[in-house]
Design a protein around this motif. Structure first.
Motif, short mmCIF file in Angstrom:
data_model
loop_
_atom_site.label_atom_id
_atom_site.label_comp_id
_atom_site.label_asym_id
_atom_site.label_seq_id
_atom_site.Cartn_x
_atom_site.Cartn_y
_atom_site.Cartn_z
N ASN A 94 38.91 44.87 39.33
CA ASN A 94 38.23 45.76 38.39
C ASN A 94 37.06 45.07 37.69
N GLN A 95 37.11 43.75 37.54
CA GLN A 95 35.99 43.03 36.93
C GLN A 95 34.79 42.97 37.88
N ILE A 96 35.06 42.75 39.16
CA ILE A 96 33.99 42.76 40.16
C ILE A 96 33.36 44.14 40.23
N GLU A 97 34.20 45.17 40.24
CA GLU A 97 33.71 46.55 40.32
C GLU A 97 32.89 46.93 39.10
N ALA A 98 33.32 46.50 37.91
CA ALA A 98 32.57 46.81 36.69
C ALA A 98 31.19 46.16 36.71
N ALA A 99 31.12 44.91 37.16
CA ALA A 99 29.83 44.22 37.25
C ALA A 99 28.94 44.87 38.29
N ASP A 141 40.87 38.84 47.93
CA ASP A 141 41.85 38.95 49.01
C ASP A 141 43.15 38.24 48.67
N LYS A 142 43.32 37.78 47.44
CA LYS A 142 44.54 37.08 47.05
C LYS A 142 45.42 38.04 46.25
N PRO A 143 46.59 38.43 46.78
CA PRO A 143 47.46 39.35 46.04
C PRO A 143 48.17 38.65 44.89
N ARG A 144 48.32 39.34 43.78
CA ARG A 144 49.03 38.82 42.61
C ARG A 144 50.18 39.76 42.29
N THR A 145 51.28 39.19 41.81
CA THR A 145 52.45 40.00 41.48
C THR A 145 52.60 40.08 39.97
N ALA A 146 53.32 41.08 39.51
CA ALA A 146 53.61 41.24 38.08
C ALA A 146 54.98 41.88 37.94
N SER A 173 50.84 43.59 42.28
CA SER A 173 50.17 44.26 41.17
C SER A 173 48.68 44.51 41.44
N HIS A 174 47.93 43.46 41.76
CA HIS A 174 46.49 43.59 41.95
C HIS A 174 46.00 42.43 42.83
N PHE A 175 44.72 42.47 43.16
CA PHE A 175 44.11 41.41 43.96
C PHE A 175 43.11 40.65 43.10
N VAL A 176 42.96 39.35 43.41
CA VAL A 176 41.98 38.52 42.73
C VAL A 176 41.14 37.77 43.76
N ALA A 177 39.96 37.35 43.31
CA ALA A 177 39.11 36.49 44.12
C ALA A 177 39.06 35.12 43.46
#
Length: 135
Positions: A46-51, A72-77, A92-96
Motif C-alpha cells: 500500500n505504501q508503493i501504491e500510494a507513492a 514479493d515477500k509474503p508477511r504473516t500476522a 497478511s500482506h506483501f513487502v519489498a
C-alpha cells in the motif's frame, strides 16, 4: 494496480536481514530522474501504491513512470489479543525488501524542477528517507 505476485510457492518465509547498501538497482536504467533510498527497510504494497498514485496525479499525462521495486515477500500476522506460541499467523500482506541506495521510481518526459516536486510529494508516502537523483 495490484502489486503482488499472482501465486507464491511458500506463503511463510523467513524474515532475513537487510544489507546496509544495495549492489543491485542503484543506477538509473530507464528515465532521466529517480528516487533513491538512503536507508534500508521493508516497503509495503500500500505504501508503493500510494507513492505511485501521487506520482500519476501530479504528472497529469505529462511523463512516464517506472516502478523499480516489486513486493514479493509474503508477511504473516496473527489476530490481536492472542497469546504467545502457536506458530506464525496466516498470510497478511506483501513487502519489498529495499536496501540503501536502491532506485524506487524513475521518471522521464518532464522538467527537473517538476520532477523534484513530484518526487518530494511521493517520498512523504514512503517509510524510508529518499534522495532525488538525475542522469
Amino acid at each position: 494496480m495490484a502489486f503482488q505476485p499472482r501465486r507464491i510457492k511458500y506463503p511463510k518465509v523467513h524474515k532475513g536481514r537487510l544489507k546496509k547498501v544495495s549492489s543491485r538497482g542503484v543506477d538509473l536504467a530507464f528515465g532521466s530522474y529517480g528516487l533513491k533510498t538512503i536507508e534500508s527497510s521493508w516497503i509495503k504494497v500500500n505504501q508503493i501504491e500510494a507513492a505511485r498514485r501521487t506520482l500519476i496525479r501530479r504528472l497529469q499525462k505529462g511523463g512516464k513512470i517506472w516502478v523499480r521495486i516489486f513486493p514479493d515477500k509474503p508477511r504473516t500476522a496473527r489476530s490481536p489479543e492472542l497469546g504467545m506460541g502457536g506458530g506464525a499467523g496466516s498470510m497478511s500482506h506483501f513487502v519489498a525488501p529495499v536496501e540503501a541506495g536502491r532506485i524506487l521510481f524513475e521518471l522521464d518526459g518532464i522538467s527537473e524542477d517538476a520532477a523534484k516536486e513530484v518526487f518530494k510529494l511521493a517520498s512523504h508516502k514512503l517509510p524510508v528517507k529518499t534522495r532525488f537523483v538525475k542522469r
